[in-house]
Write a protein that holds these residues in place. Structure first.
Motif, PDB file in Angstrom:
ATOM      1  N   GLN A   1       0.827  -1.203   0.000  1.00  0.00           N
ATOM      2  CA  GLN A   1       0.000   0.000   0.000  1.00  0.00           C
ATOM      3  C   GLN A   1       0.865   1.257   0.000  1.00  0.00           C
ATOM      4  O   GLN A   1       0.567   2.235  -0.695  1.00  0.00           O
ATOM      5  N   ASN A   2       1.953   1.242   0.756  1.00  0.00           N
ATOM      6  CA  ASN A   2       2.852   2.393   0.782  1.00  0.00           C
ATOM      7  C   ASN A   2       3.536   2.599  -0.563  1.00  0.00           C
ATOM      8  O   ASN A   2       3.753   3.738  -0.990  1.00  0.00           O
ATOM      9  N   VAL A   3       3.882   1.503  -1.220  1.00  0.00           N
ATOM     10  CA  VAL A   3       4.482   1.604  -2.554  1.00  0.00           C
ATOM     11  C   VAL A   3       3.481   2.228  -3.513  1.00  0.00           C
ATOM     12  O   VAL A   3       3.817   3.112  -4.300  1.00  0.00           O
ATOM     13  N   GLU A   4       2.239   1.759  -3.453  1.00  0.00           N
ATOM     14  CA  GLU A   4       1.200   2.306  -4.330  1.00  0.00           C
ATOM     15  C   GLU A   4       0.973   3.784  -4.058  1.00  0.00           C
ATOM     16  O   GLU A   4       0.710   4.571  -4.982  1.00  0.00           O
ATOM     17  N   ASP A   5       1.090   4.191  -2.805  1.00  0.00           N
ATOM     18  CA  ASP A   5       0.860   5.590  -2.420  1.00  0.00           C
ATOM     19  C   ASP A   5       2.093   6.467  -2.633  1.00  0.00           C
ATOM     20  O   ASP A   5       2.067   7.662  -2.308  1.00  0.00           O
ATOM     21  N   GLY A   6       3.166   5.878  -3.157  1.00  0.00           N
ATOM     22  CA  GLY A   6       4.375   6.659  -3.404  1.00  0.00           C
ATOM     23  C   GLY A   6       5.190   6.953  -2.172  1.00  0.00           C
ATOM     24  O   GLY A   6       6.010   7.882  -2.156  1.00  0.00           O
TER      25      GLY A   6
ATOM     26  N   ALA B   1      10.708   3.859  -1.757  1.00  0.00           N
ATOM     27  CA  ALA B   1      11.725   4.099  -2.782  1.00  0.00           C
ATOM     28  C   ALA B   1      11.573   3.157  -3.964  1.00  0.00           C
ATOM     29  O   ALA B   1      12.263   3.298  -4.972  1.00  0.00           O
ATOM     30  N   THR B   2      10.670   2.185  -3.843  1.00  0.00           N
ATOM     31  CA  THR B   2      10.467   1.221  -4.925  1.00  0.00           C
ATOM     32  C   THR B   2       9.125   1.464  -5.610  1.00  0.00           C
ATOM     33  O   THR B   2       8.307   2.254  -5.157  1.00  0.00           O
ATOM     34  N   THR B   3       8.907   0.753  -6.711  1.00  0.00           N
ATOM     35  CA  THR B   3       7.635   0.797  -7.430  1.00  0.00           C
ATOM     36  C   THR B   3       7.067  -0.613  -7.505  1.00  0.00           C
ATOM     37  O   THR B   3       7.756  -1.596  -7.187  1.00  0.00           O
ATOM     38  N   MET B   4       5.816  -0.710  -7.933  1.00  0.00           N
ATOM     39  CA  MET B   4       5.203  -2.024  -8.114  1.00  0.00           C
ATOM     40  C   MET B   4       5.996  -2.853  -9.124  1.00  0.00           C
ATOM     41  O   MET B   4       6.193  -4.061  -8.954  1.00  0.00           O
ATOM     42  N   GLU B   5       6.450  -2.190 -10.185  1.00  0.00           N
ATOM     43  CA  GLU B   5       7.226  -2.887 -11.205  1.00  0.00           C
ATOM     44  C   GLU B   5       8.543  -3.410 -10.631  1.00  0.00           C
ATOM     45  O   GLU B   5       8.991  -4.516 -10.977  1.00  0.00           O
ATOM     46  N   ASP B   6       9.169  -2.621  -9.752  1.00  0.00           N
ATOM     47  CA  ASP B   6      10.420  -3.057  -9.114  1.00  0.00           C
ATOM     48  C   ASP B   6      10.217  -4.354  -8.330  1.00  0.00           C
ATOM     49  O   ASP B   6      11.038  -5.274  -8.395  1.00  0.00           O
ATOM     50  N   ILE B   7       9.127  -4.407  -7.581  1.00  0.00           N
ATOM     51  CA  ILE B   7       8.848  -5.602  -6.772  1.00  0.00           C
ATOM     52  C   ILE B   7       8.651  -6.818  -7.667  1.00  0.00           C
ATOM     53  O   ILE B   7       9.182  -7.902  -7.391  1.00  0.00           O
TER      54      ILE B   7
ATOM     55  N   ASN C   1      14.514  -2.432   4.821  1.00  0.00           N
ATOM     56  CA  ASN C   1      15.235  -3.583   4.269  1.00  0.00           C
ATOM     57  C   ASN C   1      14.703  -3.980   2.898  1.00  0.00           C
ATOM     58  O   ASN C   1      15.472  -4.366   2.008  1.00  0.00           O
ATOM     59  N   MET C   2      13.387  -3.884   2.718  1.00  0.00           N
ATOM     60  CA  MET C   2      12.796  -4.192   1.417  1.00  0.00           C
ATOM     61  C   MET C   2      13.278  -3.188   0.372  1.00  0.00           C
ATOM     62  O   MET C   2      13.725  -3.567  -0.722  1.00  0.00           O
ATOM     63  N   ASP C   3      13.185  -1.908   0.694  1.00  0.00           N
ATOM     64  CA  ASP C   3      13.615  -0.865  -0.241  1.00  0.00           C
ATOM     65  C   ASP C   3      15.083  -1.028  -0.604  1.00  0.00           C
ATOM     66  O   ASP C   3      15.464  -0.971  -1.786  1.00  0.00           O
ATOM     67  N   PHE C   4      15.911  -1.225   0.411  1.00  0.00           N
ATOM     68  CA  PHE C   4      17.358  -1.329   0.191  1.00  0.00           C
ATOM     69  C   PHE C   4      17.704  -2.510  -0.726  1.00  0.00           C
ATOM     70  O   PHE C   4      18.452  -2.373  -1.686  1.00  0.00           O
ATOM     71  N   ALA C   5      17.149  -3.682  -0.410  1.00  0.00           N
ATOM     72  CA  ALA C   5      17.481  -4.892  -1.165  1.00  0.00           C
ATOM     73  C   ALA C   5      16.972  -4.823  -2.603  1.00  0.00           C
ATOM     74  O   ALA C   5      17.698  -5.156  -3.553  1.00  0.00           O
ATOM     75  N   ILE C   6      15.729  -4.394  -2.773  1.00  0.00           N
ATOM     76  CA  ILE C   6      15.140  -4.358  -4.116  1.00  0.00           C
ATOM     77  C   ILE C   6      15.852  -3.353  -5.006  1.00  0.00           C
ATOM     78  O   ILE C   6      16.254  -3.668  -6.129  1.00  0.00           O
ATOM     79  N   ARG C   7      16.035  -2.121  -4.515  1.00  0.00           N
ATOM     80  CA  ARG C   7      16.661  -1.082  -5.330  1.00  0.00           C
ATOM     81  C   ARG C   7      18.100  -1.429  -5.682  1.00  0.00           C
ATOM     82  O   ARG C   7      18.530  -1.265  -6.821  1.00  0.00           O
ATOM     83  N   ASN C   8      18.861  -1.919  -4.714  1.00  0.00           N
ATOM     84  CA  ASN C   8      20.264  -2.234  -4.976  1.00  0.00           C
ATOM     85  C   ASN C   8      20.428  -3.455  -5.861  1.00  0.00           C
ATOM     86  O   ASN C   8      21.324  -3.501  -6.704  1.00  0.00           O
TER      87      ASN C   8
END
Length: 211
Positions: free
Chosen positions: A123-128, A131-137, A189-196
Motif C-alpha cells: 500500500q505504501n508503494v502504491e501511495d508513493g 523508494a520502490t515501485t510495483m514494477e520493481d517488486i 530492508n525491502m527498499d534497500f534490497a530491491i533497489r540495490n
C-alpha cells in the motif's frame, strides 16, 4: 547448443570447439560461417538470433497473413491499425497493491507479522511512500516488469524467512520476505534490497552488452 558459450568464448580454441559441437545446427539454420578472429563470434551470435527471431517464424507468419486475407481482415487491419491495436495487442494492466497481493500465493503461516508488513508495504508503494515501485517488486521476484498474458509458471509465491533482507528467486517466482521486529525496519530492508539488486543487475547487463 549454447549461444552463451559462443559469446563467452575467450580464445579461438574454445570458440572452434563450441562451433564444432554445434556444427549440424549451425549448418541447418544457415548460420555457419568461416571464423577467422575471436571477434567473429559476435556476428555468429547475431546470425543465430536473427534465425530464431525472424527467419524461423517467417513461414508461419506468412501462412497467418494468408489466412487473414481470406476474409479481407488483413486489408482492414492495414487500413485501420489503431482500431485493431486493442484487439490484437496485449496491453499490460497497471500494477496495484491489490493485484500484487492477489498474484502471490502465501506459503507460510497466516499469522506471521511479516505478512501484515507485506500488505502495508504494498500500500505504501502504491501511495508513493517507498523508494520502490510495483514494477520493481515484480522484477525483483520474477524478472518481469508486467504480468504476462498467459500468467506465470510457476505461480508467484511468498514465504517468510528468518533473515534481514528479502530474496527474489526468479527461477521459481518466489519472494522470501524478511522477518523483522518493526514495520519501519521491514520497509527499509525491502527498499534497500530491491533497489540495490535491480541497480546491480542493470549495471551487469550494461557491462555484458558493452563487451
Amino acid at each position: 547448443m549454447s549461444k552463451v558459450g559462443i559469446k563467452t568464448a575467450t580464445n579461438m580454441d574454445d570458440l572452434n570447439s563450441v562451433i564444432n559441437e554445434c556444427y549440424n545446427y549451425l549448418e541447418l539454420s544457415g548460420c555457419l560461417r568461416h571464423i577467422t578472429a575471436l571477434t567473429d563470434k559476435y556476428m555468429l551470435v547475431e546470425d543465430i538470433l536473427v534465425y530464431h527471431v525472424i527467419k524461423r517464424v517467417q513461414a508461419p507468419f506468412e501462412s497467418f497473413k494468408q489466412g487473414l486475407k481470406t476474409l479481407g481482415v488483413l486489408e482492414k487491419i492495414q487500413m485501420y491499425p489503431e482500431a485493431f491495436c486493442n484487439i490484437l495487442c496485449h496491453k499490460p494492466d497497471s500494477l496495484s497493491a491489490k493485484i500484487l497481493k492477489d498474484l502471490f500465493t502465501v506459503h507460510t503461516l497466516p499469522n506471521v507479522p511479516a505478512l501484515g508488513f507485506w500488505n502495508s508495504y504494498l500500500q505504501n508503494v502504491e501511495d508513493g511512500k517507498s523508494a520502490t515501485t510495483m514494477e520493481d517488486i515484480l522484477i525483483f521476484a520474477t524478472g518481469c516488469n508486467s504480468i504476462p498474458p498467459t500468467g506465470f509458471k510457476p505461480a508467484p509465491s511468498i514465504e517468510c524467512l528468518h533473515m534481514d533482507f528479502p530474496i527474489g528467486n526468479k527461477c521459481n517466482n518466489c519472494l522470501a520476505l524478511p522477518i523483522t521486529s518493526t514495520y519501519k525496519k521491514f520497509q527499509e530492508n525491502m527498499d534497500f534490497a530491491i533497489r540495490n539488486t535491480l541497480r546491480l543487475e542493470k549495471e551487469k547487463r550494461s557491462h555484458y552488452n558493452g563487451h
